[in-house]
Structures are given as structure tokens and as C-alpha cells.
Enzyme design. Sequence first.
Site, PDB file in Angstrom:
ATOM      1  N   LYS A  52      -1.523  -0.898   2.539  1.00  0.00           N
ATOM      2  CA  LYS A  52      -1.924  -1.562   3.791  1.00  0.00           C
ATOM      3  C   LYS A  52      -2.589  -2.908   3.505  1.00  0.00           C
ATOM      4  O   LYS A  52      -2.367  -3.883   4.216  1.00  0.00           O
ATOM      5  CB  LYS A  52      -2.875  -0.665   4.593  1.00  0.00           C
ATOM      6  CG  LYS A  52      -2.231   0.627   5.055  1.00  0.00           C
ATOM      7  CD  LYS A  52      -1.085   0.367   6.032  1.00  0.00           C
ATOM      8  CE  LYS A  52      -0.249   1.602   6.265  1.00  0.00           C
ATOM      9  NZ  LYS A  52       0.690   1.889   5.169  1.00  0.00           N
ATOM     10  N   GLN A  96      -9.351   6.683   6.363  1.00  0.00           N
ATOM     11  CA  GLN A  96      -8.372   7.409   5.576  1.00  0.00           C
ATOM     12  C   GLN A  96      -8.757   8.885   5.434  1.00  0.00           C
ATOM     13  O   GLN A  96      -9.878   9.221   5.071  1.00  0.00           O
ATOM     14  CB  GLN A  96      -8.227   6.759   4.190  1.00  0.00           C
ATOM     15  CG  GLN A  96      -7.178   7.400   3.305  1.00  0.00           C
ATOM     16  CD  GLN A  96      -5.780   7.345   3.894  1.00  0.00           C
ATOM     17  OE1 GLN A  96      -5.459   6.467   4.673  1.00  0.00           O
ATOM     18  NE2 GLN A  96      -4.936   8.289   3.521  1.00  0.00           N
ATOM     19  N   ASP A 119      -5.194   4.108  13.789  1.00  0.00           N
ATOM     20  CA  ASP A 119      -4.329   5.274  13.595  1.00  0.00           C
ATOM     21  C   ASP A 119      -4.040   6.034  14.889  1.00  0.00           C
ATOM     22  O   ASP A 119      -3.178   6.908  14.920  1.00  0.00           O
ATOM     23  CB  ASP A 119      -4.963   6.239  12.584  1.00  0.00           C
ATOM     24  CG  ASP A 119      -4.733   5.800  11.147  1.00  0.00           C
ATOM     25  OD1 ASP A 119      -3.627   5.306  10.845  1.00  0.00           O
ATOM     26  OD2 ASP A 119      -5.657   5.954  10.326  1.00  0.00           O
TER      27      ASP A 119
END
Length: 225
Positions: A52, A96, A119
Site C-alpha cells: 500500500k 491492519q 477498509d
Amino acid sequence: MELLDGKKTAADIKTEITAEVNKMKANKEKVPHLAAIIVGNDGASLTYVGSKVKACELVGFESTLIKMPSTTSETELLKKIIELNENDDIDGFIMQLPLPKQIDTQRVLMAIDPSKDVDGFHPYNAGQLATGGEGLTPCTPLGCMILAKSIIGNLTGVEAVIIGRSDIVGKPLAPLLTAANATVTLAHSGTQDLQSVCRRAELLIVAVGQPKMVQGSWIRPGAVV
């Protein structure tokens, strides 16, 4: 058989984003800034987050990678999330997963500002997706939709079968396909006669952690997988 070229599709999207960012820079506008928090040293997570950061560099975004030790407490992590929520320079961030056992994942996700929840895991964004409202959409389901439309085009009436009901892929993908007027079946390991369900599919999306769960003989001729 035609193979879906996800890498080419991703490269085309990155080219479009780069052009938009270049316009923003030329107009002296603020360039998007993505942050990512990773707790611990999980190899797969480090690779994912690293990709990313590289993608941000490629398209011209600003990026910040925040690494925290595996011994980080829930209180410490929540403090960091609040900092990012309140930082106007940060447009969005990734938390994450998975997190260490001492941290309540749901509590952490609830603490993220929904407008910065890249997300799309916050209940607000999940609810907006489920009810057809505007919110941030999880990236893997969105990528599946882009690929499906690139091959099939109009998904109205298409018999779509999803195998897997995770919060990351299966569940959010179902309302996306429904909004595109597909006929959607959400199957899983407990589905009876999964073989017959798969054979109905014009569009079959498999998101399970079990290799070779779906056999070639289960695929309807001409189906997109």
C-alpha cells in the site's frame, strides 16, 4: 478460457489516479494522505501494508506507516487512532488486522472515524453498504465488482454465487452485487449440495481459505470465476 487480468486492471486504475493527483498538485490542492497502523511483525501483514505504501508512492499520495510492537496495549492503540482521527492532514487510514490477543478488535474498529475508515470495516460504513447509502467500501469486494463488470458488463439478472461469508469479502460483496441487480446467493462451508449451487452460477466468486474447495466440474460452461 479467458483469464481475468487483475494486475492490468489495477495498473489502469493507478494510471487514472496518478493523472488526478497530478491535476491536484498543479492546482496547488492538498494531495491525499493515507496512513496505516500495524501492530506486531506478522509477515503477511507487513507485506500487505508495504504494498500500500508503494502504491501511494506510485500515484503521488502522501503516506505514513505506523509500526507498533506486539506488546502494545489496547489503550495505547486507541490513543494512536484518536490522534489520526483528529489529524486533518490524514485523509484516511488502515488498521491492519489481525491484532494481538490483548486487543479487542471490534472496539478498535469502532474507534475509527467512519470518514477515515479506508477498509470500510466500521459499523457505520457496513450499514451504509447494506442499506444502499454512501460510505467507504471494502477494497477486495470493490475489486471483484470492477473485474466482474469488465468481463460481463451489465450485471442485471446475472446469477451470482459467492462462497464465503467473511466480514471482509463475502458479506459486503452481497449487497454490492444486489445493488447491481444481480441475483445473489451467499454460500459457505455449511451449504447443502454446494456443487449444485456452484453449477447455477454465471458469476462465481470464491473467498474461502481452503485450496481446491471448488472443483472444475462444478463450474458452469462460460461462467466467470
